[in-house]
Design a protein around this motif. Structure first.
Motif, short mmCIF file in Angstrom:
data_model
loop_
_atom_site.label_atom_id
_atom_site.label_comp_id
_atom_site.label_asym_id
_atom_site.label_seq_id
_atom_site.Cartn_x
_atom_site.Cartn_y
_atom_site.Cartn_z
N GLN A 1 10.55 50.47 62.60
CA GLN A 1 11.29 49.21 62.58
C GLN A 1 12.04 49.03 63.89
O GLN A 1 12.39 49.99 64.57
N SER A 2 12.29 47.76 64.24
CA SER A 2 13.09 47.45 65.42
C SER A 2 13.56 46.00 65.36
O SER A 2 12.87 45.14 64.80
N PHE A 3 14.72 45.75 65.97
CA PHE A 3 15.19 44.38 66.14
C PHE A 3 14.49 43.70 67.31
O PHE A 3 14.64 42.50 67.50
N GLU A 4 13.73 44.47 68.09
CA GLU A 4 12.99 43.90 69.21
C GLU A 4 11.50 43.87 68.85
O GLU A 4 10.85 44.92 68.78
N PRO A 5 10.95 42.68 68.62
CA PRO A 5 9.55 42.59 68.23
C PRO A 5 8.59 43.28 69.19
O PRO A 5 7.60 43.88 68.77
N THR A 6 8.88 43.23 70.50
CA THR A 6 7.96 43.83 71.46
C THR A 6 7.90 45.35 71.30
O THR A 6 6.89 45.96 71.68
N SER A 7 8.94 45.96 70.75
CA SER A 7 8.88 47.39 70.50
C SER A 7 7.85 47.71 69.44
O SER A 7 7.10 48.69 69.55
N MET A 8 7.78 46.88 68.40
CA MET A 8 6.78 47.09 67.36
C MET A 8 5.38 46.74 67.88
O MET A 8 4.39 47.37 67.48
N GLN A 9 5.28 45.78 68.77
CA GLN A 9 3.98 45.50 69.39
C GLN A 9 3.53 46.69 70.23
O GLN A 9 2.35 47.05 70.21
N ARG A 10 4.45 47.30 70.92
CA ARG A 10 4.12 48.48 71.71
C ARG A 10 3.70 49.64 70.82
O ARG A 10 2.73 50.34 71.10
N MET A 11 4.42 49.83 69.72
CA MET A 11 4.07 50.92 68.79
C MET A 11 2.70 50.68 68.16
O MET A 11 1.97 51.63 67.89
N ALA A 12 2.35 49.41 67.94
CA ALA A 12 1.04 49.09 67.34
C ALA A 12 -0.11 49.56 68.22
O ALA A 12 -1.21 49.83 67.73
N LYS A 13 0.13 49.66 69.53
CA LYS A 13 -0.90 50.12 70.45
C LYS A 13 -0.96 51.64 70.54
O LYS A 13 -1.92 52.21 71.07
N LEU A 14 0.07 52.31 70.02
CA LEU A 14 0.17 53.76 70.14
C LEU A 14 -0.19 54.50 68.85
O LEU A 14 -0.76 55.59 68.89
N VAL A 15 0.21 53.94 67.71
CA VAL A 15 -0.05 54.56 66.40
C VAL A 15 -0.36 53.46 65.39
O VAL A 15 -0.09 52.28 65.64
N SER A 16 -0.88 53.86 64.24
CA SER A 16 -1.18 52.89 63.17
C SER A 16 -0.10 52.86 62.10
O SER A 16 -0.24 52.14 61.10
N THR A 17 0.96 53.62 62.27
CA THR A 17 2.06 53.68 61.32
C THR A 17 2.58 52.28 61.02
O THR A 17 2.77 51.48 61.94
N PRO A 18 2.81 51.92 59.75
CA PRO A 18 3.28 50.59 59.39
C PRO A 18 4.57 50.20 60.12
O PRO A 18 5.46 51.02 60.34
N ARG A 19 4.65 48.91 60.47
CA ARG A 19 5.73 48.41 61.31
C ARG A 19 6.48 47.25 60.65
O ARG A 19 5.87 46.43 59.97
N VAL A 20 7.77 47.19 60.92
CA VAL A 20 8.65 46.18 60.33
C VAL A 20 9.52 45.59 61.44
O VAL A 20 10.07 46.33 62.27
N VAL A 21 9.66 44.27 61.46
CA VAL A 21 10.53 43.60 62.42
C VAL A 21 11.85 43.28 61.73
O VAL A 21 11.88 42.62 60.69
N LEU A 22 12.94 43.77 62.30
CA LEU A 22 14.27 43.52 61.77
C LEU A 22 14.79 42.18 62.28
O LEU A 22 14.55 41.80 63.43
N LEU A 23 15.53 41.48 61.42
CA LEU A 23 16.01 40.13 61.75
C LEU A 23 17.49 40.02 61.45
O LEU A 23 17.93 40.29 60.33
N TRP A 24 18.25 39.58 62.43
CA TRP A 24 19.69 39.41 62.30
C TRP A 24 19.96 37.96 61.89
O TRP A 24 19.16 37.36 61.18
N THR A 25 21.05 37.37 62.29
CA THR A 25 21.40 36.01 61.88
C THR A 25 20.43 34.99 62.45
O THR A 25 19.76 35.23 63.46
N ALA A 26 20.36 33.84 61.83
CA ALA A 26 19.38 32.82 62.22
C ALA A 26 19.52 32.39 63.67
O ALA A 26 18.52 32.06 64.33
N ASP A 27 20.75 32.39 64.19
CA ASP A 27 20.94 31.94 65.57
C ASP A 27 20.80 33.06 66.59
O ASP A 27 20.95 32.84 67.79
N ASP A 28 20.51 34.26 66.12
CA ASP A 28 20.36 35.39 67.04
C ASP A 28 19.05 35.31 67.81
O ASP A 28 18.03 34.83 67.28
#
Length: 384
Positions: free
Chosen positions: A229-256
């Motif tokens: 998991q990460s609050f930065e979507p590109t971190s999960m995109q990077r992990m998707a290229k390295l491993v197949s482990t399931p990934r989750v995008v964390l989301l803060w407030t709507a205006d964040d």
């Protein structure tokens, strides 16, 4: 009729199965056996109940967070998944801390040999003064002891101050292996990359060493008992290229606006990411989202829960599971309509709050008190 009114246990099973078939079998939260058999894996090996109870930083309501003591208690209580947040040391080791600023979670201020390390830094746009993991080698960090982060709210936890060191992620992986053998089942972990853009700028990228450890301990496959998991979507995109482990995008407030978006000049905010179009984009590289609870049920100006949004329905429609955060027992963390009395550290009607959130059809929840979460989840869990 609200979204939650249609979210029966049977419906959540269907939605969970849809997420599995649309992405990774490791997310088989409702129909694990069926999905596993369909893809040639052992039936039931990695089954998670719905709703899933995720121990936030371990059993952090009872022990100093991100310690082996906190993780062990969460496991002993029966938590389905146990969370780790990762930050690097100066010499490139991954350690478990919610933040790289260790001023409030260790006794570093009591070590005169490290007095000169106190400094002011800007991390993701916020100025912080204290001591930071990236300025210490692992050997130096291991001379420190962990302590309770919010002693004013959790005074009982301070009795454990100084009992544990800062664990490395590899120590946690070894602990999970040992406990898995002892219990005859895999131990689920939920692993967050903290401030990945900031650390990459320091030459301490998180994703590559994390992927290396996941491969070393066999947690790099789509059916691994692990969420990333990460609050930065590109971190999960990077992990998707390295491993197949399931990934989750964390989301803060709507205006964040995620920090990696700011650095890249991407104008999108969380409000854009939780639209059907934004969720479709997330589903192209991740299997779930971890939204702030307010994105599931907003609070009114009086602090009380309002009407649920369509986020649960919209995310499930894109094959994504939802693991929102964070529910805690104390009044200070609860919606106003579930507080009891005026003491902010006293426990409120947390079971009422769980009921409201679970009724929306979420697939799981992060909690500091996993024992309470498990009791609440028992009333909503799907039956075979």
């Amino acid at each position: 009729m609200t979204q939650g009114a249609h979210s029966s246990p049977a419906r959540r099973t269907v939605l969970g199965a849809a997420a599995v078939l649309g992405s990774a079998a490791a997310l088989s939260v409702g129909a694990a056996g069926t999905a596993a058999q369909a893809q040639g894996r052992p039936s039931g090996s990695y089954k998670l109940p719905v709703p899933t109870v995720i121990a936030h930083r371990g059993a952090s309501g009872y022990r100093p967070e991100h310690t082996l003591g906190s993780y062990q208690l969460a496991l002993d209580m029966g938590a389905d998944v146990i969370e780790q947040d990762l930050v690097p040391t100066k010499d490139g080791h991954l350690v478990c801390r919610h933040e790289n600023d260790i001023t409030g979670t260790t006794d570093v201020a009591d070590h005169p040999e490290f007095a000169s390390r106190k400094t002011t830094k800007t991390v993701d746009g916020t100025s912080l003064t204290g001591w930071f993991t990236e300025d210490f080698t692992l050997a130096e960090l291991k001379t420190l002891r962990a302590k309770e982060r919010i002693p004013g709210t959790r005074q009982e936890n301070t009795v454990y101050d100084g009992r544990w060191t800062i664990p490395t992620f590899e120590e946690v992986l070894r602990w999970a292996e040992k406990e898995g053998r002892r219990r005859g089942r895999p131990i689920w972990l939920y692993v967050e990359t903290k401030h990945p853009t900031y650390f990459r700028g320091l030459g301490l990228g998180l994703e590559e060493p994390l992927a290396k450890l996941l491969r070393r301990y066999g947690r790099h496959g789509a059916d691994s008992p692990t969420f990333l998991q990460s609050f930065e979507p590109t971190s999960m995109q990077r992990m998707a290229k390295l491993v197949s482990t399931p990934r989750v995008v964390l989301l803060w407030t709507a205006d964040d606006r995620p920090w990696d978006f700011r650095e890249a000049g991407d104008p999108r905010t969380v409000a854009d990411l939780i639209t059907p179009e934004g969720l479709k984009w997330i589903a192209s590289y991740a299997q779930g989202i971890g939204p702030l609870l307010d994105l599931v049920i907003p609070k009114g100006k009086d602090g009380k829960l309002g009407k649920p949004t369509t986020l649960v329905r919209d995310a499930h429609a894109k094959g994504l599971v939802l693991h929102p955060y964070t529910l805690r027992n104390e009044n200070s963390f609860l919606p106003a309509d579930f507080r009891r009395g005026t003491d902010p550290a006293a426990y409120g009607d947390v079971f009422g709050a769980y009921k409201a959130y679970f009724a929306t059809g979420i697939d799981g929840i992060f909690t500091d008190q996993p024992d309470t979460g498990l009791l609440a989840a028992a009333d909503f869990r799907t039956r075979p």
